[in-house]
Design a protein around this motif. Sequence first.
Motif, short mmCIF file in Angstrom:
data_model
loop_
_atom_site.label_atom_id
_atom_site.label_comp_id
_atom_site.label_asym_id
_atom_site.label_seq_id
_atom_site.Cartn_x
_atom_site.Cartn_y
_atom_site.Cartn_z
N LEU A 111 0.89 -1.24 0.15
CA LEU A 111 -0.23 -0.08 -0.04
C LEU A 111 0.96 1.13 -0.03
CD1 LEU A 111 -2.92 -1.17 2.47
CD2 LEU A 111 -3.15 -0.62 -0.04
N HIS A 112 1.77 1.27 0.81
CA HIS A 112 2.67 2.67 0.95
C HIS A 112 3.81 2.41 -0.04
CE1 HIS A 112 4.61 5.45 4.03
NE2 HIS A 112 4.84 5.72 2.58
N LEU A 113 4.68 1.61 -0.05
CA LEU A 113 5.79 1.77 -0.94
C LEU A 113 5.35 1.54 -2.18
CD1 LEU A 113 8.77 1.89 -1.10
CD2 LEU A 113 9.02 -0.86 -0.77
N GLY A 114 4.41 0.58 -2.66
CA GLY A 114 3.75 0.53 -3.98
C GLY A 114 3.38 1.82 -4.65
N SER A 115 2.46 2.33 -3.67
CA SER A 115 1.90 3.81 -4.14
C SER A 115 2.96 4.79 -4.28
CB SER A 115 0.92 4.11 -3.30
OG SER A 115 1.31 4.37 -1.87
N SER A 116 4.15 4.74 -3.60
CA SER A 116 5.20 5.62 -3.57
C SER A 116 5.81 5.48 -4.78
CB SER A 116 6.04 5.64 -2.33
OG SER A 116 5.38 6.08 -1.30
N PHE A 117 6.02 4.17 -5.23
CA PHE A 117 6.70 3.98 -6.54
C PHE A 117 5.83 4.49 -7.75
CE2 PHE A 117 5.92 1.03 -10.08
CZ PHE A 117 7.00 1.41 -10.82
N LEU A 118 4.62 4.27 -7.37
CA LEU A 118 3.84 4.72 -8.84
C LEU A 118 3.80 6.42 -8.78
CD1 LEU A 118 1.49 4.44 -10.77
CD2 LEU A 118 -0.03 4.64 -9.06
N PHE A 119 3.78 6.97 -7.47
CA PHE A 119 3.94 8.53 -7.66
C PHE A 119 5.23 9.17 -8.19
CE2 PHE A 119 4.78 12.74 -5.53
CZ PHE A 119 3.37 13.05 -5.50
N MET A 120 6.33 8.14 -7.75
CA MET A 120 7.70 8.76 -8.44
C MET A 120 7.58 8.28 -9.74
SD MET A 120 9.64 6.97 -4.75
CE MET A 120 11.32 7.33 -5.56
N GLN A 121 7.21 7.43 -10.48
CA GLN A 121 7.12 6.90 -11.67
C GLN A 121 6.46 8.02 -12.43
OE1 GLN A 121 4.65 3.61 -13.30
NE2 GLN A 121 6.48 2.65 -14.04
N GLN A 122 5.39 8.47 -11.87
CA GLN A 122 4.51 9.56 -12.56
C GLN A 122 5.30 10.99 -12.79
OE1 GLN A 122 1.66 9.44 -14.33
NE2 GLN A 122 1.58 7.25 -14.17
N CYS A 123 5.78 11.12 -11.72
CA CYS A 123 6.48 12.52 -11.58
C CYS A 123 7.65 12.44 -12.69
CB CYS A 123 7.41 12.68 -10.06
SG CYS A 123 6.25 12.96 -9.08
N ALA A 124 8.66 11.18 -12.79
CA ALA A 124 9.44 10.99 -13.90
C ALA A 124 9.02 11.13 -15.14
CB ALA A 124 10.33 9.85 -13.57
N LYS A 125 7.91 10.36 -15.49
CA LYS A 125 7.09 10.68 -16.77
C LYS A 125 6.57 11.75 -17.05
CE LYS A 125 5.22 5.80 -17.08
NZ LYS A 125 4.07 4.85 -17.25
N TYR A 126 6.16 12.64 -16.27
CA TYR A 126 5.71 13.91 -16.47
C TYR A 126 6.90 15.03 -16.83
CZ TYR A 126 4.05 18.93 -15.43
OH TYR A 126 3.90 20.00 -15.54
N PHE A 127 7.90 14.60 -16.03
CA PHE A 127 9.10 15.43 -16.57
C PHE A 127 9.69 15.03 -18.10
CE2 PHE A 127 13.78 15.32 -17.05
CZ PHE A 127 14.10 16.59 -17.11
N GLU A 128 9.85 13.68 -18.35
CA GLU A 128 10.28 13.08 -19.60
C GLU A 128 9.12 13.68 -20.82
OE1 GLU A 128 12.70 11.12 -20.58
OE2 GLU A 128 13.41 11.37 -18.61
N ARG A 129 7.81 13.85 -20.61
CA ARG A 129 6.98 14.50 -21.50
C ARG A 129 6.92 15.81 -21.65
NH1 ARG A 129 3.00 12.71 -18.90
NH2 ARG A 129 1.78 14.69 -17.95
N THR A 130 7.36 16.57 -20.49
CA THR A 130 7.25 17.98 -20.79
C THR A 130 8.42 18.95 -20.72
OG1 THR A 130 7.22 18.49 -18.35
CG2 THR A 130 4.99 17.87 -19.22
N GLY A 131 9.43 18.09 -20.14
CA GLY A 131 10.74 18.72 -20.20
C GLY A 131 10.83 19.89 -19.17
N ARG A 132 9.83 20.07 -18.29
CA ARG A 132 9.73 21.13 -17.37
C ARG A 132 10.57 20.83 -16.03
NH1 ARG A 132 4.11 24.14 -15.88
NH2 ARG A 132 4.97 25.33 -14.06
N PRO A 133 11.55 21.71 -15.62
CA PRO A 133 12.24 21.35 -14.46
C PRO A 133 11.45 20.95 -13.25
CG PRO A 133 12.98 23.25 -15.50
CD PRO A 133 11.87 22.96 -16.14
N PHE A 134 11.74 19.86 -12.38
CA PHE A 134 10.87 19.58 -11.62
C PHE A 134 11.60 18.87 -10.52
CE2 PHE A 134 7.94 16.09 -9.83
CZ PHE A 134 6.80 16.60 -10.07
N SER A 135 11.00 19.00 -9.16
CA SER A 135 11.57 18.63 -7.89
C SER A 135 10.49 17.77 -7.14
CB SER A 135 12.03 19.79 -7.18
OG SER A 135 12.32 19.52 -5.78
N LEU A 136 11.10 16.47 -6.82
CA LEU A 136 10.15 15.68 -6.24
C LEU A 136 10.96 15.42 -4.82
CD1 LEU A 136 8.41 12.99 -5.71
CD2 LEU A 136 9.92 11.76 -6.64
#
Length: 252
Positions: A111-136
């Motif tokens: 529940l916790h680590l799995g959802s954190s992985f998903l959140f982190m993955q989505q942050c990285a995908k967002y950066f790859e898609r937009t190229g906008r500087p991002f801080s997680l």
Amino acid sequence: MLKGKSFLVAGAGGLLGSTLSAALVAEGAHVIVADINLDLMNERLQQQGLGQENSQVTRVSLDLNDVVSVDKLFASLELDGAVNCTYPRNKRYGAKFFDVTLADFNENVSLHLGSSFLFMQQCAKYFERTGRPFSLVNISSIYGVVAPKFEVYDDTKMTMPVEYAAIKSALIHLSKYLASYVGNSHFRSNCVSPGGIFDHQPEPFLQRYKGHTFGKGMLDINDVIGSITFLLSDQARYVNGQNIVVDDGFSL
């Protein structure tokens, strides 16, 4: 430092998430506040002075274990960064070591680590898609860094759950993994590891805990906010894959 920027705070209905959201708004940021429990989130934010009419706040419902809703949320936002303050767990979480079943251990880690992985993955995908500087920024713990000091729990019903240690230590390494995997100065993945935060714990615990610090004892929630806002800001533009420990010496 944060004026005009936009940040997602997941778990904004919690003590840390609601306090952080108010601090970001005070710095001039726009904050997308998200939580699985909207009623609790709105109550906590109201206590922080963030009423429904505040134009710097956008409120969304979010279950970090729902892949579809997480995908949709990240597809709809323009972000400069995100902080994951969530702590999903089942109703039996918090049992002492010998009372934890394998099923409960697996479920809580998932529940916790799995959802954190998903959140982190989505942050990285967002950066790859937009190229906008991002801080997680991920929220770990001193007990992701050092072994528990179980003596501080003597004469209380409290313990340091084994799932917590597994999850929080893994979060630190996943943050480093992600920074290395993306490998771009414009995408930063870091952790903050607080010591214990005061929440009206039993007095024997508070006194024992304080004895392991340099005098502060349990932290106030605001003691943690500065490190998070620093990591979100451009002042930390080349801080990447790091873990900032805020514990007044408890982990030394």
